[in-house]
Design a protein around this motif. Structure first.
Motif, PDB file in Angstrom:
ATOM      1  N   VAL A 253       0.852  -1.181   0.000  1.00 17.88           N
ATOM      2  CA  VAL A 253       0.000   0.000   0.000  1.00 17.88           C
ATOM      3  C   VAL A 253       0.892   1.236   0.000  1.00 17.88           C
ATOM      4  O   VAL A 253       0.845   2.056  -0.905  1.00 17.88           O
ATOM      5  CB  VAL A 253      -0.945   0.020   1.217  1.00 17.88           C
ATOM      6  N   ALA A 254       1.729   1.359   1.036  1.00 17.65           N
ATOM      7  CA  ALA A 254       2.606   2.527   1.144  1.00 17.65           C
ATOM      8  C   ALA A 254       3.694   2.268   2.176  1.00 17.65           C
ATOM      9  O   ALA A 254       3.519   1.456   3.084  1.00 17.65           O
ATOM     10  CB  ALA A 254       1.807   3.772   1.537  1.00 17.65           C
TER      11      ALA A 254
ATOM     12  N   ASP B 106       1.238   2.629  -7.103  1.00 18.02           N
ATOM     13  CA  ASP B 106       0.609   3.561  -8.044  1.00 18.02           C
ATOM     14  C   ASP B 106      -0.911   3.626  -7.876  1.00 18.02           C
ATOM     15  O   ASP B 106      -1.498   4.711  -7.915  1.00 18.02           O
ATOM     16  CB  ASP B 106       0.948   3.158  -9.475  1.00 18.02           C
ATOM     17  N   SER B 107      -1.530   2.496  -7.700  1.00 17.91           N
ATOM     18  CA  SER B 107      -2.990   2.472  -7.623  1.00 17.91           C
ATOM     19  C   SER B 107      -3.504   2.984  -6.286  1.00 17.91           C
ATOM     20  O   SER B 107      -4.704   3.148  -6.112  1.00 17.91           O
ATOM     21  CB  SER B 107      -3.502   1.055  -7.854  1.00 17.91           C
ATOM     22  N   ARG B 108      -2.582   3.252  -5.344  1.00 10.05           N
ATOM     23  CA  ARG B 108      -3.008   3.721  -4.024  1.00 10.05           C
ATOM     24  C   ARG B 108      -2.804   5.227  -3.844  1.00 10.05           C
ATOM     25  O   ARG B 108      -3.077   5.772  -2.801  1.00 10.05           O
ATOM     26  CB  ARG B 108      -2.221   2.972  -2.939  1.00 10.05           C
TER      27      ARG B 108
ATOM     28  N   GLU C 247     -13.519  -2.788  -3.086  1.00 20.51           N
ATOM     29  CA  GLU C 247     -12.275  -3.480  -3.446  1.00 20.51           C
ATOM     30  C   GLU C 247     -11.127  -3.182  -2.500  1.00 20.51           C
ATOM     31  O   GLU C 247     -10.048  -3.769  -2.623  1.00 20.51           O
ATOM     32  CB  GLU C 247     -11.860  -3.141  -4.883  1.00 20.51           C
ATOM     33  N   ASP C 248     -11.341  -2.273  -1.557  1.00 20.88           N
ATOM     34  CA  ASP C 248     -10.334  -2.035  -0.515  1.00 20.88           C
ATOM     35  C   ASP C 248     -10.452  -3.056   0.611  1.00 20.88           C
ATOM     36  O   ASP C 248      -9.619  -3.076   1.524  1.00 20.88           O
ATOM     37  CB  ASP C 248     -10.491  -0.633   0.075  1.00 20.88           C
TER      38      ASP C 248
END
Length: 121
Positions: free
Chosen positions: A48-49, A61-63, A88-89
Motif C-alpha cells: 500500500v505505502a 501507483d494504484s493507491r 475493493e479495498d
C-alpha cells in the motif's frame, strides 16, 4: 524482538474513511522504514505505502490519492488514512517495520498480525 500491533480496522460503508494505526514496541534500537500492505481474499499480499524515518513516502501507483501514510517517530507508530473507501479495498491490512533491536543489532523486517477492513453497504 519487535511487536507490531495494528488497530483501527472495521466495517465501513463505501465512501467512508478509516485511520489505521500500528504501534511498535519491544527492544528497539531504531526503526527504518515502516509500511502498510494488504491482502484480499484469494490474492497475494500487496504494497500500500511505506514511509522512511525521515518522512519520505512511497505509494503503490494504484493507491495514490486516497491513501495517506504518516508516522510519529517518538511513538514508533505509523498511520494509514484511507478515504473514499471502495469495496475493493476490503482486505487484511498488515503493518511492517524494518527495525534493529538491541538483541542482535541487525536490520530485519517485522510484521503485525493484521487488521481487517471491510467495505460494504
Amino acid at each position: 524482538q519487535v511487536q507490531l500491533v495494528e488497530s483501527g480496522g472495521g466495517l465501513v460503508q463505501p465512501g467512508g474513511s478509516l485511520r489505521l494505526s500500528c504501534a511498535a514496541s519491544g527492544s528497539i534500537f531504531s526503526i527504518n522504514a515502516m509500511g502498510w500492505y494488504r491482502q484480499a481474499p484469494g490474492k497475494q499480499r500487496e504494497l500500500v505505502a511505506t514511509i522512511t524515518s525521515g518522512g519520505n513516502t512511497n505509494y503503490a501507483d494504484s493507491r495514490k490519492g486516497r491513501f495517506t501514510i504518516s508516522r510519529d517517530n517518538a511513538k514508533n507508530t505509523v498511520y494509514l488514512q484511507i478515504n473514499s473507501l471502495k469495496p475493493e479495498d476490503t482486505a487484511v491490512y498488515y503493518c511492517n517495520a524494518d527495525a534493529i533491536t538491541y538483541g542482535n543489532m541487525r536490520l530485519r523486517a517485522y510484521w503485525g498480525q493484521g487488521t481487517q477492513v471491510t467495505v460494504s453497504s
